[in-house]
Each structure stands twice: as C-alpha cells, then as structure tokens.
Design a protein around this motif. Structure first.
Motif, PDB file in Angstrom:
ATOM      1  N   ALA A   1      45.081  49.180  50.384  1.00 54.03           N
ATOM      2  CA  ALA A   1      44.867  48.306  49.239  1.00 54.03           C
ATOM      3  C   ALA A   1      46.064  47.384  49.048  1.00 54.03           C
ATOM      4  O   ALA A   1      47.179  47.684  49.485  1.00 54.03           O
ATOM      5  N   LEU A   2      45.807  46.267  48.375  1.00 50.99           N
ATOM      6  CA  LEU A   2      46.892  45.351  48.006  1.00 50.99           C
ATOM      7  C   LEU A   2      47.404  45.641  46.604  1.00 50.99           C
ATOM      8  O   LEU A   2      48.478  45.185  46.224  1.00 50.99           O
ATOM      9  N   GLY A   3      46.630  46.381  45.821  1.00 48.47           N
ATOM     10  CA  GLY A   3      47.045  46.652  44.452  1.00 48.47           C
ATOM     11  C   GLY A   3      46.830  45.470  43.527  1.00 48.47           C
ATOM     12  O   GLY A   3      47.673  45.182  42.671  1.00 48.47           O
ATOM     13  N   ILE A   4      45.699  44.780  43.699  1.00 46.96           N
ATOM     14  CA  ILE A   4      45.375  43.636  42.844  1.00 46.96           C
ATOM     15  C   ILE A   4      43.929  43.732  42.373  1.00 46.96           C
ATOM     16  O   ILE A   4      43.138  44.502  42.919  1.00 46.96           O
ATOM     17  N   THR A   5      43.591  42.963  41.352  1.00 49.84           N
ATOM     18  CA  THR A   5      42.204  42.602  41.091  1.00 49.84           C
ATOM     19  C   THR A   5      42.093  41.107  41.350  1.00 49.84           C
ATOM     20  O   THR A   5      43.071  40.361  41.176  1.00 49.84           O
ATOM     21  N   GLY A   6      40.922  40.676  41.778  1.00 47.22           N
ATOM     22  CA  GLY A   6      40.783  39.265  42.121  1.00 47.22           C
ATOM     23  C   GLY A   6      39.367  38.779  41.949  1.00 47.22           C
ATOM     24  O   GLY A   6      38.454  39.549  41.636  1.00 47.22           O
ATOM     25  N   ARG A   7      39.170  37.504  42.161  1.00 50.08           N
ATOM     26  CA  ARG A   7      37.841  36.899  42.097  1.00 50.08           C
ATOM     27  C   ARG A   7      37.761  35.775  43.129  1.00 50.08           C
ATOM     28  O   ARG A   7      38.777  35.171  43.508  1.00 50.08           O
ATOM     29  N   THR A   8      36.561  35.529  43.611  1.00 56.34           N
ATOM     30  CA  THR A   8      36.331  34.475  44.593  1.00 56.34           C
ATOM     31  C   THR A   8      36.473  33.107  43.932  1.00 56.34           C
ATOM     32  O   THR A   8      35.967  32.888  42.822  1.00 56.34           O
ATOM     33  N   VAL A   9      37.161  32.183  44.605  1.00 54.06           N
ATOM     34  CA  VAL A   9      37.261  30.802  44.130  1.00 54.06           C
ATOM     35  C   VAL A   9      36.598  29.873  45.145  1.00 54.06           C
ATOM     36  O   VAL A   9      36.444  30.225  46.320  1.00 54.06           O
ATOM     37  N   VAL A  10      36.165  28.704  44.685  1.00 55.66           N
ATOM     38  CA  VAL A  10      35.477  27.743  45.550  1.00 55.66           C
ATOM     39  C   VAL A  10      36.293  26.462  45.642  1.00 55.66           C
ATOM     40  O   VAL A  10      37.126  26.162  44.768  1.00 55.66           O
TER      41      VAL A  10
ATOM     42  N   VAL B   1      44.160  35.837  42.583  1.00 57.58           N
ATOM     43  CA  VAL B   1      44.711  37.084  42.065  1.00 57.58           C
ATOM     44  C   VAL B   1      44.640  37.043  40.540  1.00 57.58           C
ATOM     45  O   VAL B   1      45.155  36.118  39.899  1.00 57.58           O
ATOM     46  N   VAL B   2      43.996  38.055  39.944  1.00 56.64           N
ATOM     47  CA  VAL B   2      43.859  38.117  38.489  1.00 56.64           C
ATOM     48  C   VAL B   2      44.935  39.016  37.895  1.00 56.64           C
ATOM     49  O   VAL B   2      45.641  38.627  36.967  1.00 56.64           O
ATOM     50  N   THR B   3      45.062  40.239  38.435  1.00 55.98           N
ATOM     51  CA  THR B   3      46.124  41.139  37.980  1.00 55.98           C
ATOM     52  C   THR B   3      46.817  41.735  39.191  1.00 55.98           C
ATOM     53  O   THR B   3      46.236  41.841  40.276  1.00 55.98           O
ATOM     54  N   VAL B   4      48.059  42.135  39.000  1.00 52.72           N
ATOM     55  CA  VAL B   4      48.857  42.728  40.072  1.00 52.72           C
ATOM     56  C   VAL B   4      49.489  44.013  39.563  1.00 52.72           C
ATOM     57  O   VAL B   4      50.110  44.020  38.489  1.00 52.72           O
ATOM     58  N   GLN B   5      49.326  45.096  40.317  1.00 54.71           N
ATOM     59  CA  GLN B   5      50.023  46.339  39.986  1.00 54.71           C
ATOM     60  C   GLN B   5      51.490  46.180  40.394  1.00 54.71           C
ATOM     61  O   GLN B   5      51.777  45.894  41.568  1.00 54.71           O
ATOM     62  N   PRO B   6      52.431  46.340  39.469  1.00 52.29           N
ATOM     63  CA  PRO B   6      53.845  46.096  39.786  1.00 52.29           C
ATOM     64  C   PRO B   6      54.349  46.915  40.981  1.00 52.29           C
ATOM     65  O   PRO B   6      55.172  46.443  41.766  1.00 52.29           O
ATOM     66  N   ASP B   7      53.836  48.162  41.106  1.00 55.51           N
ATOM     67  CA  ASP B   7      54.301  49.018  42.188  1.00 55.51           C
ATOM     68  C   ASP B   7      53.348  49.002  43.374  1.00 55.51           C
ATOM     69  O   ASP B   7      53.482  49.804  44.302  1.00 55.51           O
ATOM     70  N   GLY B   8      52.362  48.112  43.372  1.00 60.65           N
ATOM     71  CA  GLY B   8      51.424  48.002  44.477  1.00 60.65           C
ATOM     72  C   GLY B   8      51.971  47.139  45.594  1.00 60.65           C
ATOM     73  O   GLY B   8      53.058  46.542  45.493  1.00 60.65           O
TER      74      GLY B   8
END
Length: 359
Positions: A272-281, A292-299
């Motif tokens: 895993a990258l330790g993020i949440t994300g969404r597709t962009v066009v 990238v929507v959110t990032v886990q600091p320790d991810g």
C-alpha cells in the motif's frame, strides 16, 4: 466446457499403445500381417476407446464423491452463496461478499437436511475472504484439502462445486484458462471492490451462488475459491460465458489460518501507499491519474513526501490513470518493496522513491 479434447488425448494414447503392442506381437509370432491380426487390432482399438472415456469419467465421479461433502450452502438474510469446510472444528471459508455485513448464518451441509447455525469469525473484504464457524459441529463433517497454487497449470481440468442460483451440490467442469490474473471486483455487481492478484481463471461455469465454493483439480485438492465471473461491458455488463475467477488456494490458506488463529488478518502481504485518492480526468474528460486526498503520515507516501493534492501518474513501470489501475499496480507488489512514484504538484512533474507499506 466440452470435455471431448481431454477424452481425445486419452483415447489417442490408449489406441496407439494397443496398436504398437498388437503389431509387435504379430511380427514376432507370424512375421507378416494376417486377416486375423487386423481383426484383433480393430477389436483392441474398439475396446480401448470406451475404456479411456470410462477412466476419465470414473475420476470425475471419484473427485465429486470425495470433495462435494465438504462444500456447503450459506444462507444470509438476503443473499445465498457457498462455502468450503476448512477444518474439523467447524470453520468454513467463503467470500466476504457472501457474508456481507451479517454476523449469523444458516448453513446446509451435505449430511444434514436441516440447516445448521453459524457465526462470523472475521471478514476480510480486501481479499474478499471470510471465515464463519458452525455453532455445533455435526458428526461426519469433512474438511477439504487445499492444494499449492504454484503447481496449478493452464489446461488443468477443474470442477466448480457450489450452489449456483440456489441449486445446492451442483458441479460444472472446465479447465484452468490462465493463472496470475489481477482482477478488480465491481461493488455494484455485488463484490467488495477488492483488487485481487494471482487469481486462477477458469472456463468452468461460475454463476451467482457459486461464490465461496470450491474449484477442484482431478487430484481432489482445492485449486481456489470461485469468486466472480467476468462481465462484458458491450453486453450491458452481463456475465461473459466461460470466464470465471477463483482466489488461489495458497492465499485462501494464508488468510484463513490467520483469522482462525488471531481472529483477524495480521499480515496481509498486500502493498500500500498509505493514501486515499480519487480518479481525475484531463481536458478531454479522459482518466489522467489519481489525486491524493489524504495521506497517512507514517505510510509509504507520507514518508516519501507525497502530499494531498498531488496527482499520481505512475508507479514503477505502470501508468496510473484511475484508482483501479493504482490498486492493480500495487496488487503485484509486496510490503517493504522499493519503487518509484511519479506525480505532479501544481503542474510540476516530480518523482519519489517509496518503500511500500502494508495495507
């Protein structure tokens, strides 16, 4: 699938063996072919053909007799699926999408006409696997034997066992069409949305209700857990005949053993990258990356300096255009593996060396 190719192979082998033996015998005893020899050859060939077909048929029936008692029907309040008896303590492995959000189930085994009750041990949607446990273990409960996924070969004959459309103890047959497939489930089609690597592709019919059942080789060992059939977007999303997928047996054992021992999955083996994300066009409304929507600091991404708002366009050698393509790229990797992530930040292209974390 038509089993005649397999039968033809066996028939040809048997016929050639009989012909060779007949010719050698004829030459040593008489030195020349005679009408009597020719008649004997014909009789040998005629006897060999049904024998080869019967041998294969007998093997099918033996496997079904041995394994089908280990395949159960699972009834949730609204959904119905299949499961496989994992051990003699009443643990049953199935798909996470079969159990859904429910905690209790009715289970019909091969030796009990009345449904038994079972409770959820743990569901692991990331791999679309779950384990439930019978509240009372009946006499004669038989655990299935799970094989080694590394030994599965394309062309291997397989039998799919389960309860398609509620028809319990049903069997279909086919072959292993491919191995090592990475498949993403469609949540709107009843799946968990998981992206699963190393799946076994089979031509054995996989229908609703087969999920969580058994895909079995002719050695009687479980090859995988049938999970979904491919759908054809050009046909309105209907199932594509002869293209089904099963979670490999080795992964099933890895996940089930952890759930039974720990009550959860403690080592997923999924990168895993330790993020949440969404597709962009892009400006042409074509998928162009994952924001990238959110990032886990320790991810993994957080440690590499990737921030919310960055748009990931490549992981290793894989182009990333959608959230699904990102999941499929990571499915082939392992935690601790190093890779390069290409991304853009405010229009500027950047790269980062990343050590993948665990999902």
């Amino acid at each position: 699938m038509d089993a005649s190719p397999a039968r033809r192979t066996l028939r040809t082998t048997a016929v050639l063996g009989c012909c060779c033996l007949a010719l050698v015998s004829g030459c040593s005893a008489f030195g020349t072919d005679t009408a009597e020899d020719t008649s004997a050859d014909r009789a040998a060939r005629a006897a060999a053909v049904p024998m080869a077909a019967t041998d294969l048929e007998n093997q099918y029936q033996k496997v079904i007799k041995d394994v089908l008692p280990s395949v159960v029907q699972i009834q949730a309040s609204r959904d119905l699926g299949s499961g496989v008896v994992y051990d003699g303590n009443g643990h049953i492995v199935t798909n996470a999408h079969v159990v859904g959000d429910e905690k209790t189930f009715k289970v019909t085994t091969a030796n009990n006409e009345e449904p038994l009750t079972a409770s959820l041990v743990h569901s692991y949607p990331e791999q679309d696997l779950a384990v439930i446990k019978l509240d009372k273990v009946p006499d004669g409960l038989k655990a299935a034997s799970f094989g080694d996924s590394e030994k599965v070969q394309v062309g291997q004959i397989t039998l799919a066992m389960g309860s398609p459309l509620g028809l319990s103890s049903s069997v279909t047959e086919g072959i292993v069409s491919a191995t090592g497939r990475t498949v993403s489930e469609n949540p709107s089609g009843g799946g968990t949305g998981a992206t699963i690597a190393n799946m076994v592709q089979t031509s054995a019919a996989i229908n609703p209700g087969n999920s969580g059942g058994a895909l079995v080789g002719l050695n009687g060992q479980i090859v995988g857990i049938p999970t979904l059939a491919a759908s054809d977007p050009d046909l309105g999303g209907s199932a594509a005949p002869g293209i089904g997928f099963a979670i490999p047996a080795s992964m099933v054992k890895t996940v089930a053993d952890q759930i039974i021992k720990h009550g959860t999955v403690v080592d997923s083996g999924r990168a895993a990258l330790g993020i949440t994300g969404r597709t962009v066009v892009d400006e042409n409304y074509q998928p162009a990356g994952v924001a990238v929507v959110t990032v886990q600091p320790d991810g993994a991404a957080g440690r590499a300096g990737i921030q919310p708002g960055d748009i990931i366009t490549k992981v290793g050698g894989d182009d990333i255009t959608t959230i699904t393509s990102l999941a499929e790229s990571l499915a082939a990797d392992r935690p601790g593996q190093r890779t390069t992530v290409a991304y853009s930040r405010n229009g500027v292209q950047k790269t980062a060396d990343v050590t993948l974390s665990e999902q």
